[in-house]
Design an enzyme around this catalytic site. Structure first.
Site, PDB file in Angstrom:
ATOM      1  N   PRO A 171       0.843  -1.197   0.000  1.00  0.00           N
ATOM      2  CA  PRO A 171       0.000   0.000   0.000  1.00  0.00           C
ATOM      3  C   PRO A 171       0.875   1.241   0.000  1.00  0.00           C
ATOM      4  O   PRO A 171       1.815   1.345   0.790  1.00  0.00           O
ATOM      5  CB  PRO A 171      -0.786  -0.126   1.317  1.00  0.00           C
ATOM      6  CG  PRO A 171       0.091  -0.955   2.200  1.00  0.00           C
ATOM      7  CD  PRO A 171       0.832  -1.899   1.293  1.00  0.00           C
ATOM      8  N   CYS A 228       3.035   3.089   9.570  1.00  0.00           N
ATOM      9  CA  CYS A 228       3.178   4.367   8.862  1.00  0.00           C
ATOM     10  C   CYS A 228       3.983   5.350   9.711  1.00  0.00           C
ATOM     11  O   CYS A 228       3.645   5.607  10.867  1.00  0.00           O
ATOM     12  CB  CYS A 228       1.807   4.963   8.541  1.00  0.00           C
ATOM     13  SG  CYS A 228       1.909   6.565   7.695  1.00  0.00           S
ATOM     14  N   GLY A 282      11.104  -3.780   2.258  1.00  0.00           N
ATOM     15  CA  GLY A 282      12.195  -2.835   2.461  1.00  0.00           C
ATOM     16  C   GLY A 282      13.387  -3.092   1.560  1.00  0.00           C
ATOM     17  O   GLY A 282      13.967  -4.178   1.578  1.00  0.00           O
ATOM     18  N   ARG A 302       7.962   1.324  -2.892  1.00  0.00           N
ATOM     19  CA  ARG A 302       8.488   2.364  -3.779  1.00  0.00           C
ATOM     20  C   ARG A 302       9.244   1.800  -4.978  1.00  0.00           C
ATOM     21  O   ARG A 302       9.272   2.413  -6.047  1.00  0.00           O
ATOM     22  CB  ARG A 302       9.389   3.301  -2.975  1.00  0.00           C
ATOM     23  CG  ARG A 302       8.640   4.157  -1.960  1.00  0.00           C
ATOM     24  CD  ARG A 302       9.590   4.901  -1.038  1.00  0.00           C
ATOM     25  NE  ARG A 302      10.400   3.976  -0.250  1.00  0.00           N
ATOM     26  CZ  ARG A 302      11.556   4.285   0.299  1.00  0.00           C
ATOM     27  NH1 ARG A 302      12.059   5.498   0.137  1.00  0.00           N
ATOM     28  NH2 ARG A 302      12.224   3.406   1.023  1.00  0.00           N
TER      29      ARG A 302
END
Length: 328
Positions: free
Chosen positions: A27, A111, A212, A236
């Protein structure tokens, strides 16, 4: 010489949900809208997760929050990520989501954004394991769907709690955990500690999904080999490289990337409210140009476009120049 097939990701079971591959799109607020999720599913992602959805926004019927739940049958399976700090409100939001065409609920407890943390949500819950446990139990009690929990390695280098936090999540009913190998203080900087992912895997029996510093398919396979994790979630790294969900590397030329870029623009036209979000479409398209020799000039040209059609024209013009240069 005997030819061997490229390494692949194994299947993954999360509760009753069976995925053909262990490679998942994370997400990402502002990015994992329906258009981009479909693009990644078509590229090979086994599961895509919505943008972060506020439990309060759902319960108090905020239109913009409900829009984040938009999905279509071809996207299934589909996961929704909920965030909030109140077990009762999270329970009510869970009931709303469970009634929709959704296959999994993920709880955000990682988050790092300060405005989220200040409200006692996201990574703040890693400092309040009792409240975090109450939230997980409330969500699990109000849904028949598998529930996962996404969190970080800890609050800081001096507060690494991921293994214990994962054990708590398992006891509270989570079907799997997603562990991002960075602390809250790191944000999105520094290097992810895959050793923490390995420690979580050694601590619990439910599936562990690592997250990660996965920028390529090879990175994902390396994470699984180094940590023993059961799945890999890419955030990302997927924005400029959705190709990583498939067997082939990201093309090195614009001509090689045009099919996927055009498909993204088609999906954006179909599902995003343009021109309201044209700037986001330009931003995502620019990311798909990452690594090309003339990417900076193309991004500048795209920034002046006032429509999808104009963007396509710019890209085809650049592709023609690229082909002409190669032929010379």
């Amino acid at each position: 010489m005997q030819l061997t097939s490229p390494p692949h990701f194994p299947p993954l079971a999360i509760g009753a949900l069976r995925l053909p591959s262990a490679l998942i799109l994370a997400p990402l607020a502002g990015f994992t809208n329906l258009s981009f999720r479909i693009l990644c599913r078509e590229s090979g992602a086994a599961l895509c997760v919505s943008e972060m959805v506020s439990c309060h926004g759902l319960v108090f019927d905020q239109k913009k929050t409900h829009e984040l739940l938009l999905t279509v049958p071809e996207e299934r399976p589909f996961a929704v990520q909920l965030f909030g700090g109140d077990p009762e409100i999270m329970a009510q939001a869970t009931a709303i989501v469970t009634a929709l065409p959704v296959d999994l609920i993920d709880i955000n407890m990682g988050c790092p954004v300060r405005k989220v943390v200040r409200k006692g949500c996201g990574a703040a819950l890693m400092k309040e394991p009792h409240r975090a446990e109450a939230i997980i139990r409330a969500v699990c009690a109000h849904s028949t769907l598998p529930v996962t929990v996404k969190f970080r390695s800890g609050w800081s280098d001096h507060h690494i709690v991921a293994p214990e936090f994962a054990a708590m999540a398992e006891d509270a009913g989570a079907a799997a955990v997603v562990i991002h190998g960075r602390t809250w203080t790191q944000g999105f900087g520094g290097k992810a500690d895959w050793g923490v992912i390995r420690a979580v895997k050694e601590k619990i029996s439910i599936p562990v999904i690592g997250n990660g510093d996965v920028l390529t398919r090879a990175d994902g396979l390396a994470m699984m080999a180094a940590t023993g994790c059961d799945g890999v979630m890419v955030g990302r790294g997927a924005l400029g490289n959705p190709w990583l969900f498939g067997p082939d590397d990201r093309p090195l030329s614009l001509a090689g990337r045009m099919e996927l870029i055009q498909r993204y623009l088609q999906l954006a036209q179909r599902y995003l409210p343009l021109p309201k979000l044209l700037f986001k479409v330009k931003n995502q398209t620019a990311k798909l140009l990452t690594g090309l020799s003339d990417a900076a000039r193309m991004r500048q040209a795209l920034s002046t476009c006032d429509s999808i059609e104009a963007m396509v024209a710019v890209l085809f013009e650049q592709q023609a120049m690229e082909i002409s240069t190669v032929e010379k």
